[in-house]
Design a protein around this motif. Structure first.
Motif, mmCIF file in Angstrom:
data_model
loop_
_atom_site.group_PDB
_atom_site.id
_atom_site.type_symbol
_atom_site.label_atom_id
_atom_site.label_comp_id
_atom_site.label_asym_id
_atom_site.label_seq_id
_atom_site.Cartn_x
_atom_site.Cartn_y
_atom_site.Cartn_z
ATOM 1 N N HIS A 179 1.712 153.183 152.751
ATOM 2 C CA HIS A 179 1.105 151.856 152.740
ATOM 3 C C HIS A 179 0.733 151.351 154.131
ATOM 4 O O HIS A 179 -0.281 150.689 154.306
ATOM 5 C CB HIS A 179 2.078 150.878 152.072
ATOM 6 N N LEU A 205 0.156 142.678 133.241
ATOM 7 C CA LEU A 205 -0.230 144.050 133.554
ATOM 8 C C LEU A 205 0.560 145.015 132.680
ATOM 9 O O LEU A 205 1.578 144.640 132.085
ATOM 10 C CB LEU A 205 0.063 144.338 135.039
ATOM 11 N N PRO A 220 2.009 148.602 145.279
ATOM 12 C CA PRO A 220 0.953 148.306 144.301
ATOM 13 C C PRO A 220 -0.405 148.261 144.986
ATOM 14 O O PRO A 220 -0.565 147.618 146.023
ATOM 15 C CB PRO A 220 1.350 146.921 143.773
ATOM 16 N N HIS A 221 -1.377 148.948 144.416
ATOM 17 C CA HIS A 221 -2.722 148.953 145.004
ATOM 18 C C HIS A 221 -3.732 149.389 143.953
ATOM 19 O O HIS A 221 -3.418 150.209 143.090
ATOM 20 C CB HIS A 221 -2.788 149.881 146.220
ATOM 21 N N SER A 239 -6.756 149.823 151.089
ATOM 22 C CA SER A 239 -6.633 149.504 149.661
ATOM 23 C C SER A 239 -7.774 148.638 149.151
ATOM 24 O O SER A 239 -7.678 148.068 148.059
ATOM 25 C CB SER A 239 -5.286 148.856 149.335
ATOM 26 N N ASN A 294 -4.110 136.476 138.494
ATOM 27 C CA ASN A 294 -2.728 136.932 138.600
ATOM 28 C C ASN A 294 -1.871 136.512 137.414
ATOM 29 O O ASN A 294 -0.773 137.047 137.218
ATOM 30 C CB ASN A 294 -2.105 136.395 139.892
ATOM 31 N N ALA A 314 2.816 148.932 136.014
ATOM 32 C CA ALA A 314 2.274 148.119 137.105
ATOM 33 C C ALA A 314 3.168 146.917 137.390
ATOM 34 O O ALA A 314 3.386 146.546 138.546
ATOM 35 C CB ALA A 314 0.856 147.668 136.762
ATOM 36 N N GLU A 315 3.684 146.305 136.338
ATOM 37 C CA GLU A 315 4.597 145.173 136.531
ATOM 38 C C GLU A 315 5.843 145.609 137.307
ATOM 39 O O GLU A 315 6.349 144.872 138.154
ATOM 40 C CB GLU A 315 5.009 144.588 135.174
ATOM 41 N N GLN A 335 6.076 147.769 139.626
ATOM 42 C CA GLN A 335 5.789 147.862 141.056
ATOM 43 C C GLN A 335 5.867 146.514 141.755
ATOM 44 O O GLN A 335 6.093 146.457 142.964
ATOM 45 C CB GLN A 335 4.399 148.465 141.268
ATOM 46 N N TRP A 336 5.673 145.441 140.993
ATOM 47 C CA TRP A 336 5.701 144.094 141.576
ATOM 48 C C TRP A 336 7.084 143.456 141.450
ATOM 49 O O TRP A 336 7.211 142.229 141.501
ATOM 50 C CB TRP A 336 4.668 143.213 140.885
#
Length: 349
Positions: free
Chosen positions: A327, A191, A301-302, A177, A187, A195-196, A198-199
């Motif tokens: 992953h 996002l 996430p990547h 990655s 950080n 994307a958020e 995924q976190w």
């Protein structure tokens, strides 16, 4: 000596031969001077790894558990795992590299496996600079001047930081990655919603409910992360259980929670790393030979390769590994990962 023209590895997992592990260890600490490996205090940990015994060594603030394979005179390779994984992510990679004459070292990161803090007073700090400093300290302890560094997830970030801060110590880099060095300031920026999403676990860990939930359901939580991050990897219960034993570390929950809270600026790091973090916040380029990798089914996430290409200023290649690889690329596609390590070393020759 670095191998300059390795033949392609056989991708058939059934052909992998597991060699005996040769273990060398010694005491390390932040800023400690390198000492001869012959002065090490070595003990055998309870519960051997499936690819060699795990040995323990007092190492600065840590008592580190790691496996070593291959000839002691070979070019050193350090392999760093991520979360929620452990050294078994490299159980098939390590013997492939050792069979080529490399000295392969696979440590448990802080809060994983048999790596323990030596003092209750030591901060359970998991900021990115601390993990990278552990890698350099381990090299000093083993009297290793230079090594190939490689990893995924937390381990990729660790290897990335070692490469940019201590390029004179790193022969070449393999990073799944790509460029994963971050900062609290970066950080803090929001996002896009997808994307958020995924976190989700990072925001869960930011709460006390999340900390308590992770402590109460560590294995179930981590198994779910494996499934989400590698949706096409048909791992069995025994494979997960082998790594899950490493999550029983008494500091595991604290380290994991601190890592993700620190990223969001919700937890302090140690002042001794302030200068390092300031350098990392500037996103310095990787100047040593490097190969980045990505699985075609990475559900974690990547960043996309085009987002980090400019961060690699030296000899460079990127590889997309197809076939439903997620992953945990080293464990899902060990031959491809080992080949990348061999080829990265060749780039440095």
């Amino acid at each position: 000596m670095i191998e300059t023209s390795p033949a392609p590895l056989n991708p058939d997992r059934r052909s992998f031969v597991f060699g005996a592990a040769a273990i060398v260890a010694t005491a390390i600490g932040t800023g400690a001077q390198a000492r001869s490996a012959s002065s090490a205090r070595v003990t055998t940990a309870q519960g051997a790894s499936s690819f060699g015994p795990v040995r323990q060594v007092d190492a600065g603030v840590l008592n580190i558990g790691y496996v070593e394979m291959g000839p002691a005179t070979g070019m050193p390779i350090l392999l760093f795992h991520g979360w929620p994984y452990d050294i078994h992510a490299f159980a098939e990679v390590a013997p492939l590299l050792a069979a080529r004459g490399y000295r392969v070292i696979v440590p448990h990161l802080r809060g994983h496996g048999t790596t323990l803090f030596r003092s209750e007073a030591t901060p359970r700090n998991a900021q990115q600079a601390a993990l990278a400093a552990d890698g350099i300290a381990l090299m000093d302890a083993l009297a290793i001047r230079k090594a190939v560094v490689a990893g995924f997830d937390w381990g990729a970030r660790t290897a990335d930081i070692m490469a940019v801060l201590w390029p004179e110590r790193c022969v070449a880099l393999v990073s799944v990655s790509g460029y994963l060095i971050g900062s609290q300031a970066a950080n803090a920026k929001p996002l896009p919603p997808a994307a958020e999403l995924q976190w989700w676990y990072q925001f869960y860990f930011a709460t006390e409910r999340g900390k308590d939930g992770y402590a109460a359901n560590t294995n179930a939580f981590n198994k779910q992360i494996w499934q989400l991050a590698s949706p096409k990897w048909a791992f069995d219960d025994a494979t997960f259980a082998r790594s899950a034993a490493s999550f029983a570390n008494p500091d595991h929950v604290t380290i994991v929670i601190h890592n993700y809270r620190w990223r969001l600026g919700l937890a302090d790091g140690e002042r001794q790393y302030d200068a390092i973090e300031a350098r990392l916040a500037a996103a310095p380029p990787v100047t040593i030979p490097a190969i980045t990798m990505e699985g075609d089914a990475n559900g974690a996430p990547h960043p996309q390769p085009e987002q980090y290409r400019a961060k690699f200023a030296g000899p460079y290649a990127h590889r997309l590994i197809t076939g439903g690889v997620g992953h945990n690329l080293p464990q899902e596609a060990p031959a491809a990962f080992a080949q990348a390590v061999l080829d990265a070393a060749r780039l440095a020759a």
